[in-house]
Design a protein around this motif. Structure first.
Motif, short mmCIF file in Angstrom:
data_model
loop_
_atom_site.label_atom_id
_atom_site.label_comp_id
_atom_site.label_asym_id
_atom_site.label_seq_id
_atom_site.Cartn_x
_atom_site.Cartn_y
_atom_site.Cartn_z
N GLU A 1 28.03 69.04 -20.20
CA GLU A 1 28.18 67.68 -19.67
C GLU A 1 27.93 66.65 -20.76
OE1 GLU A 1 28.87 64.63 -16.96
OE2 GLU A 1 29.19 66.79 -16.70
N ARG A 2 26.90 66.88 -21.56
CA ARG A 2 26.58 65.92 -22.62
C ARG A 2 27.68 65.88 -23.67
NH1 ARG A 2 22.09 67.90 -23.49
NH2 ARG A 2 22.45 68.97 -25.48
N LEU B 1 33.11 58.99 -24.78
CA LEU B 1 32.63 57.69 -25.25
C LEU B 1 32.78 57.51 -26.76
CD1 LEU B 1 29.40 57.46 -23.06
CD2 LEU B 1 31.57 56.25 -22.69
N GLY B 2 33.33 58.52 -27.43
CA GLY B 2 33.55 58.41 -28.85
C GLY B 2 32.27 58.35 -29.66
N GLU B 3 31.26 59.10 -29.23
CA GLU B 3 29.97 59.09 -29.92
C GLU B 3 29.84 60.32 -30.82
OE1 GLU B 3 27.51 56.96 -26.26
OE2 GLU B 3 27.16 59.07 -26.74
N PRO B 4 29.40 60.14 -32.06
CA PRO B 4 29.22 61.31 -32.93
C PRO B 4 27.91 62.04 -32.67
CG PRO B 4 28.68 59.33 -34.14
CD PRO B 4 29.18 58.88 -32.79
N TYR B 5 26.98 61.39 -31.95
CA TYR B 5 25.64 61.95 -31.76
C TYR B 5 25.18 61.61 -30.34
CZ TYR B 5 20.55 62.48 -32.40
OH TYR B 5 19.23 62.83 -32.27
N ARG B 6 24.78 62.63 -29.58
CA ARG B 6 24.28 62.40 -28.22
C ARG B 6 23.33 63.55 -27.88
NH1 ARG B 6 26.48 59.12 -24.07
NH2 ARG B 6 25.72 59.62 -21.97
N ALA C 1 16.00 53.66 -32.47
CA ALA C 1 16.17 55.12 -32.36
C ALA C 1 16.36 55.74 -33.74
CB ALA C 1 17.34 55.45 -31.45
N HIS C 2 17.15 55.08 -34.60
CA HIS C 2 17.37 55.61 -35.95
C HIS C 2 16.07 55.61 -36.76
CE1 HIS C 2 21.65 55.78 -35.34
NE2 HIS C 2 21.82 56.21 -36.56
N ILE D 1 16.68 63.71 -26.97
CA ILE D 1 15.69 62.92 -27.71
C ILE D 1 16.32 61.61 -28.18
CG2 ILE D 1 16.17 64.07 -29.92
CD1 ILE D 1 12.78 62.70 -28.63
N GLY D 2 17.61 61.63 -28.50
CA GLY D 2 18.29 60.39 -28.88
C GLY D 2 18.31 59.39 -27.75
N HIS D 3 18.60 59.87 -26.52
CA HIS D 3 18.58 58.99 -25.35
C HIS D 3 17.21 58.35 -25.17
CE1 HIS D 3 22.50 59.39 -23.66
NE2 HIS D 3 22.41 60.67 -23.38
N LEU D 4 16.17 59.18 -25.22
CA LEU D 4 14.82 58.68 -24.94
C LEU D 4 14.35 57.73 -26.03
CD1 LEU D 4 13.15 61.94 -23.57
CD2 LEU D 4 13.99 59.98 -22.27
N ARG D 5 14.70 58.04 -27.27
CA ARG D 5 14.32 57.11 -28.35
C ARG D 5 15.04 55.77 -28.18
NH1 ARG D 5 14.57 61.71 -33.15
NH2 ARG D 5 12.41 62.40 -32.92
N HIS D 6 16.32 55.82 -27.84
CA HIS D 6 17.08 54.58 -27.64
C HIS D 6 16.47 53.75 -26.51
CE1 HIS D 6 20.82 52.09 -27.28
NE2 HIS D 6 20.42 52.05 -26.01
N GLU D 7 16.25 54.38 -25.36
CA GLU D 7 15.74 53.63 -24.22
C GLU D 7 14.31 53.14 -24.45
OE1 GLU D 7 17.79 52.63 -22.16
OE2 GLU D 7 19.43 54.02 -22.54
#
Length: 359
Positions: free
Chosen positions: A174-175, A182-187, A265-266, A190-196
């Motif tokens: 699913e991810r 969505l044209g994302e190179p990285y998903r 996140a970065h 931990i990336g979601h949680l860091r972003h939010e």
């Protein structure tokens, strides 16, 4: 994320370990110490209590007694310890999760365990930065929800201190599908949680930290209409313009809030990876026929802490090596980004803001 050693036998263990494979000791992570601990049952002190073991098996009579997190006992879903005198049956990380999906559904149980594991990693990094737990300030609250037939679509996001995550993001297929759509190179989880978490700490550090004008001069004015900005971003399709000159990702170009969250996140990516590499005493030599350059990776939490410029000098060759190793295994780049000077300036802003309370 650093690696750890069993404090009973000294063998290498990891952040998510529950048992030392060398000496067989029960392990748990102690949040207030930010350390892995070998524990011995202490029934003489009370039911379900554990005492930290000392070197060569001697008991630690410092008075520190622990319980296992309730989610470890009930679901085998956590490896954090709870002080024996703590009021909560849950650890400092798990108690932040206020809403769960239906765990009687086996798929949801597995998804939730993966998400909590990523959240503990986030907790650790924020704690190392002096941001979590936050004395005198409430931390973020998490809601992990699942779509259900006829119900509204669960969107991952942040609102008013609550971070919501659709548990479907824990499914690799699913991810990956959403990443392509969505044209994302990285998903990643931990990336979601860091972003939010970036949205949460924008409120804490920027809005309430009296540095809005400095933020706006670098990221833009966050008062522009958010819904319209996102609609315009997704309506552009593949024609996203030259976002690379000033942003860490194409999504960061959609709105100043998202620019901040992506940059945040970065920065957490950078800190975590540098700490991991430093714990292995990594040095990287970038091949050059004229003059090869060697870089020794420094722990970003060393005392004194390295400057932002030093971190970047180590970060770039480290990610080059990381991506090259991934390609050798037939995998995509682990870090599929090339950061411009504009993006670096925003990362420096985050670094300076985070380091201020630490200093």
């Amino acid at each position: 994320m650093r690696v750890f050693n069993c404090d009973h036998c000294g063998h290498l263990v990891f952040f998510d370990s529950v048992q030392c494979l060398h000496c067989g000791s029960t392990l748990a992570f102690v949040p207030e110490l930010l350390a892995m601990a070998a524990l011995a049952p202490a029934p003489q002190d009370g039911p379900d209590l554990w005492r930290r073991m000392g070197e060569r098996g001697s008991a630690d009579y410092s008075g520190r007694l622990y319980r296992m997190c309730g989610n470890h006992t009930a679901y085998d879903a956590c490896n954090f310890a709870v002080p024996a005198n703590d009021f909560s049956p849950l650890c400092a990380s798990c108690r932040q999760t206020r809403v769960l999906p239906d765990l009687s559904e086996p798929a949801n149980l597995g998804r939730w365990k993966q998400i909590e594991s990523a959240k503990r990693q986030l907790f650790y990094t924020l704690a190392r930065l002096g941001l979590e737990p936050a004395p005198g300030r409430a931390g973020p609250v998490f809601e992990f929800l699942a779509d259900w037939p006829g119900g509204p679509t669960i969107l991952t996001g942040h609102h008013g201190g609550t971070i919501t995550l659709n548990v479907a993001e824990a499914d690799d297929g699913e991810r990956a599908q959403r990443r392509v759509a969505l044209g994302e190179p990285y998903r990643t989880l931990i990336g979601h949680l860091r972003h939010e978490s970036g949205h949460f700490y924008w409120d804490q550090l920027v809005r309430d930290g009296h540095c809005l004008e400095a933020f706006r001069s670098l990221f833009g004015d966050e008062r522009q209409d958010y819904a319209s900005a996102l609609s315009a971003h997704y309506g552009k399709g593949n024609d996203l313009g030259d976002w690379r000159q000033h942003h860490v990702s194409s999504y960061a170009a959609s709105h100043p809030w998202e620019d901040w969250a992506e940059t945040w996140a970065h920065y957490l990516h950078m800190v975590d990876l540098l700490e991991t590499a430093a714990s292995y005493q990594t040095s990287v030599t970038v091949p050059d026929p004229n003059a090869a350059q060697r870089y020794q990776v420094t722990d970003p939490f060393a005392n004194p802490r390295p400057s932002f410029d030093d971190m970047v000098r180590q970060w770039v060759p480290l990610t080059l090596m990381l991506n090259s190793l991934n390609r050798s295994l037939g995998q995509n780049d682990a870090y599929p980004f090339a950061l411009s000077s504009g993006a670096m300036g925003k990362l420096r802003f985050v670094h300076d803001l985070v380091q201020a309370p630490a200093g």
